[in-house]
Design a protein around this motif. Sequence first.
Motif, PDB file in Angstrom:
ATOM      1  N   LEU A 100      30.806  34.793  78.022  1.00 26.01           N
ATOM      2  CA  LEU A 100      31.123  33.485  78.528  1.00 26.01           C
ATOM      3  C   LEU A 100      30.741  33.674  80.115  1.00 26.01           C
ATOM      4  O   LEU A 100      30.339  32.797  80.641  1.00 26.01           O
ATOM      5  CB  LEU A 100      32.559  33.301  78.274  1.00 26.01           C
ATOM      6  CG  LEU A 100      32.914  32.506  76.848  1.00 26.01           C
ATOM      7  CD1 LEU A 100      34.435  32.224  76.768  1.00 26.01           C
ATOM      8  CD2 LEU A 100      32.108  31.605  76.454  1.00 26.01           C
ATOM      9  N   GLU A 107      27.174  32.649  80.865  1.00 27.54           N
ATOM     10  CA  GLU A 107      26.873  31.248  80.940  1.00 27.54           C
ATOM     11  C   GLU A 107      26.513  30.685  82.357  1.00 27.54           C
ATOM     12  O   GLU A 107      26.198  29.542  82.387  1.00 27.54           O
ATOM     13  CB  GLU A 107      27.754  30.511  79.959  1.00 27.54           C
ATOM     14  CG  GLU A 107      27.675  30.767  78.455  1.00 27.54           C
ATOM     15  CD  GLU A 107      28.529  29.863  77.639  1.00 27.54           C
ATOM     16  OE1 GLU A 107      29.337  29.151  78.266  1.00 27.54           O
ATOM     17  OE2 GLU A 107      28.307  29.571  76.480  1.00 27.54           O
ATOM     18  N   ASP A 159      23.046  24.478  82.150  1.00 28.41           N
ATOM     19  CA  ASP A 159      24.034  23.539  82.222  1.00 28.41           C
ATOM     20  C   ASP A 159      24.912  24.080  83.596  1.00 28.41           C
ATOM     21  O   ASP A 159      25.150  23.150  84.318  1.00 28.41           O
ATOM     22  CB  ASP A 159      25.175  24.104  81.157  1.00 28.41           C
ATOM     23  CG  ASP A 159      24.976  23.075  79.764  1.00 28.41           C
ATOM     24  OD1 ASP A 159      23.689  22.834  79.845  1.00 28.41           O
ATOM     25  OD2 ASP A 159      25.651  23.267  78.890  1.00 28.41           O
ATOM     26  N   ARG A 166      22.341  20.507  76.011  1.00 26.79           N
ATOM     27  CA  ARG A 166      23.406  21.399  76.330  1.00 26.79           C
ATOM     28  C   ARG A 166      22.946  23.021  75.993  1.00 26.79           C
ATOM     29  O   ARG A 166      22.309  23.295  75.040  1.00 26.79           O
ATOM     30  CB  ARG A 166      24.586  21.008  75.220  1.00 26.79           C
ATOM     31  CG  ARG A 166      25.978  21.933  75.534  1.00 26.79           C
ATOM     32  CD  ARG A 166      26.973  21.416  74.598  1.00 26.79           C
ATOM     33  NE  ARG A 166      28.230  22.246  74.908  1.00 26.79           N
ATOM     34  CZ  ARG A 166      29.577  22.039  74.414  1.00 26.79           C
ATOM     35  NH1 ARG A 166      29.525  21.042  73.448  1.00 26.79           N
ATOM     36  NH2 ARG A 166      30.318  23.006  74.647  1.00 26.79           N
ATOM     37  N   ALA A 175      25.568  25.672  76.953  1.00 20.71           N
ATOM     38  CA  ALA A 175      26.673  26.623  76.966  1.00 20.71           C
ATOM     39  C   ALA A 175      27.945  26.004  76.489  1.00 20.71           C
ATOM     40  O   ALA A 175      27.934  24.859  76.288  1.00 20.71           O
ATOM     41  CB  ALA A 175      27.059  26.849  78.665  1.00 20.71           C
ATOM     42  N   PHE A 176      28.654  27.135  75.968  1.00 21.93           N
ATOM     43  CA  PHE A 176      29.980  26.497  75.527  1.00 21.93           C
ATOM     44  C   PHE A 176      30.961  26.194  76.446  1.00 21.93           C
ATOM     45  O   PHE A 176      32.012  25.283  76.107  1.00 21.93           O
ATOM     46  CB  PHE A 176      30.520  27.753  74.415  1.00 21.93           C
ATOM     47  CG  PHE A 176      29.664  28.085  73.346  1.00 21.93           C
ATOM     48  CD1 PHE A 176      29.630  27.267  72.198  1.00 21.93           C
ATOM     49  CD2 PHE A 176      29.275  29.162  73.119  1.00 21.93           C
ATOM     50  CE1 PHE A 176      29.136  27.368  70.957  1.00 21.93           C
ATOM     51  CE2 PHE A 176      28.479  29.316  71.918  1.00 21.93           C
ATOM     52  CZ  PHE A 176      28.311  28.692  70.760  1.00 21.93           C
ATOM     53  N   THR A 177      30.869  26.743  77.597  1.00 19.99           N
ATOM     54  CA  THR A 177      31.559  26.254  78.700  1.00 19.99           C
ATOM     55  C   THR A 177      31.248  24.847  79.474  1.00 19.99           C
ATOM     56  O   THR A 177      30.332  24.713  79.452  1.00 19.99           O
ATOM     57  CB  THR A 177      31.445  27.251  79.859  1.00 19.99           C
ATOM     58  OG1 THR A 177      31.663  28.961  79.530  1.00 19.99           O
ATOM     59  CG2 THR A 177      32.382  27.134  80.916  1.00 19.99           C
ATOM     60  N   THR A 178      32.177  24.323  79.472  1.00 20.79           N
ATOM     61  CA  THR A 178      32.113  22.932  80.265  1.00 20.79           C
ATOM     62  C   THR A 178      32.469  23.158  81.464  1.00 20.79           C
ATOM     63  O   THR A 178      33.563  23.455  81.810  1.00 20.79           O
ATOM     64  CB  THR A 178      32.893  21.887  79.539  1.00 20.79           C
ATOM     65  OG1 THR A 178      32.584  21.446  78.221  1.00 20.79           O
ATOM     66  CG2 THR A 178      32.680  20.348  80.242  1.00 20.79           C
TER      67      THR A 178
END
Length: 470
Positions: free
Chosen positions: A254, A257, A262, A442, A444-447
């Motif tokens: 993470l 990212e 993103d 999109r 990344a899993f992170t917003t």
Amino acid sequence: MTTEHPTGTAAPTDPLDLAGVGIGPFNLSLAALAQPLTGLRTAFYDQRPAFHWHPGLLIDGATLQVPFLADLVTLADPTNPWSFLSYLRSRDRLYPFYFAERFHIHRAEYDAYCRWVSENLPALHFGHQIDAVRWNSSHAVFEIDYTHLDADGEAEALGRSYARNLVLGIGTAPHVPDALRPLAESPAAPVLHSSDYLDHRERLLAADHVTVVGAGQSGAEVFLDLLRARPEGRERLHWLARTPAFAPMEYSKLGLEHFTPDYTRYFHALPEPVRDALVPGQWQLYKGIDHDTLAAVHDELYRRTLHGGWPDAVLTPGVQVEAADRAPGGGVELHLAHAEQNSRTRLTTDAVVLATGYRERRLDTLLAALDPYLCRDAAGRPRVDAEHRLVLDAAVTGSVHVQNAERHSHGVGTPDLGLAAWRSATILNSLTGATPYPLPDRTAFTTFGLPRPTAPETAAPPHAASARHG
């Protein structure tokens, strides 16, 4: 084929769509992705005689800190013929690479791959020193004055090219701290930047005592290489770091990212003061040391204790070099300060390697003629839009894109090889006004950040609500 004219030509004919200044990995990526786009006329210039990527740091065994998929093209176009896998295929090395199971390739192999690409793209012009760039408002083109250099780097001829758009990829320059600059600039002083390490390696190995300054990846690699080459018990090495620890690079999934499109888009949209406050605190994302390199340093030090005793190597973080003088006998005397202890001392050494990183090359000299058109931020830096274009006065209808000169506006991913193909694709999509390289929405899993608030809906009259549901 580039359009070239002798200096003094009054009017351009058939100008280029895009001219690139500098041929490092980022402009090489752009050139590779631009080549299949028929109808887009490009030329890229570099004063060096050929492509070389950090030749002074191609230490045996040193690897990239990004996976091989972060080549020049793959993350924008896996089918592009200039991918790293295509390079392996051209060398009949796909099966050896397959069985090697390497995700992170050797740095020397990346350099060889880039040279293979550079030797096969006709739009690249080495031996061309760019002297000036101007905007010709009468013809709506940029004028690029250059000096053609011979094999020895001597001026051979002057020329001029014209282009509707520019991209600047002039890269970074070795950073030498002010306290050490006078000695580093003296040919007789044994002080050098790590970018020149391999050129002076034998001299360093022959020195009685060597000090490495800097706790990034380059500092760790230089220290490890010197340590491995020096006799046990007589290593005579110091490794000094300004950071409070010899810290590992942030390499969690993470954490990585932060090197996605993103995060780049999120960072660019932040207010300027917030961006300026963020970057220094993120140093461990890109200035730390690879875990494997740290482990190798510790393993080598530990191996030297197996028969008793400790290696003659001193590793000290939290140290600032405040001044430096020539020492009697030809060495160097370093004036050191330790902030946490509030103490000072002096260290005499026979040679110093400055692993003190790189800084973005200033655009001011190259763009002196465009300065009246440049829009700057509160700190006087060029403003850069989301598509990596300098923000210019409306009088300039051409665009000037930048590569690896926008950390202040695009964040820590700016110098990262993993974003090279994405940025190149973004630039080409912008230039063509089309989408030759569709990019993911999109990555990344992170917003990063909260959704922008939307205006609340106006409540409907009761009779309207009844009708809607009835």
